[in-house]
Motif scaffolding. Structure first.
Motif, short mmCIF file in Angstrom:
data_model
loop_
_atom_site.label_atom_id
_atom_site.label_comp_id
_atom_site.label_asym_id
_atom_site.label_seq_id
_atom_site.Cartn_x
_atom_site.Cartn_y
_atom_site.Cartn_z
N MET A 1 0.82 -1.19 0.00
CA MET A 1 0.00 0.00 0.00
C MET A 1 0.87 1.25 0.00
O MET A 1 0.60 2.20 -0.71
N TYR A 2 1.92 1.26 0.82
CA TYR A 2 2.79 2.43 0.89
C TYR A 2 3.54 2.66 -0.42
O TYR A 2 3.84 3.79 -0.77
N TYR A 3 3.83 1.57 -1.13
CA TYR A 3 4.53 1.71 -2.40
C TYR A 3 3.70 2.53 -3.38
O TYR A 3 4.22 3.44 -4.03
N TYR A 4 2.42 2.23 -3.50
CA TYR A 4 1.56 2.96 -4.44
C TYR A 4 1.36 4.41 -4.01
O TYR A 4 1.28 5.31 -4.84
N LEU A 5 1.29 4.64 -2.71
CA LEU A 5 1.19 6.00 -2.21
C LEU A 5 2.46 6.78 -2.53
O LEU A 5 2.39 7.95 -2.95
N ASN A 6 3.62 6.14 -2.38
CA ASN A 6 4.88 6.80 -2.71
C ASN A 6 4.99 7.11 -4.20
O ASN A 6 5.49 8.16 -4.58
N VAL A 7 4.55 6.18 -5.03
CA VAL A 7 4.57 6.42 -6.47
C VAL A 7 3.64 7.58 -6.83
O VAL A 7 3.98 8.45 -7.63
N LEU A 62 11.22 9.38 -1.32
CA LEU A 62 9.85 8.89 -1.18
C LEU A 62 9.70 7.46 -1.69
O LEU A 62 9.01 6.65 -1.08
N GLY A 63 10.34 7.19 -2.80
CA GLY A 63 10.19 5.86 -3.39
C GLY A 63 11.10 4.82 -2.78
O GLY A 63 10.94 3.63 -3.05
#
Length: 144
Positions: A1-7, A62-63
């Protein structure tokens, strides 16, 4: 979930950074009336280069990616946008010249075309500089 938010945040940061860079590029045309073109161009190029570096650092943090990988990819994006701004600038010059020639029945005495426009967009110069430096450092680190 955090990966998509970071992207998603990365994309938003890049869009905001690009919008700011285009604003500075357009605002520099207004400042040409007050500041010498030589000093203004250098200042705008340094500001845009700094914005590109800041956007790259923020994107990599961020990523969770390494800064060199991010700079390697983002420099291509910045350069592509710089290339497009340079092309659109030349197209605008061509359009203005063609319109003036049409309205005056080819009697327009100040002929200028895109081929004769030597001034590059400050955004294009900054993006080319960022591309050369980031790719140079990336290849230097890869081979050392």
């Amino acid at each position: 979930m955090y990966y998509y938010l970071n992207v998603l945040l990365t994309i938003v940061i890049l869009i905001i950074g690009i919008g700011t860079a285009f604003f500075i590029d357009q605002f520099s045309k207004q400042l040409e009336k007050f500041i010498s073109l030589k000093y203004l161009s250098f200042t705008i190029i340094v500001i845009l280069f700094t914005l590109m570096m800041g956007a790259t650092v923020m994107t990599s943090s961020l990523g969770g990616w390494s800064i060199m990988d991010t700079a390697f990819i983002s420099s291509l994006c910045f350069f592509a946008l710089g290339w497009l701004t340079n092309i659109s600038k030349r197209a605008g010059i061509n359009q203005a010249s063609s319109t003036a020639k049409f309205i005056t029945n080819n009697q327009f005495k100040y002929e200028y075309e895109s081929a004769s426009a030597t001034n590059k967009s400050p955004y294009f110069i900054a993006s080319l500089l960022f591309l050369i430096i980031s790719w140079g450092i990336s290849f230097w680190l890869a081979y050392s």
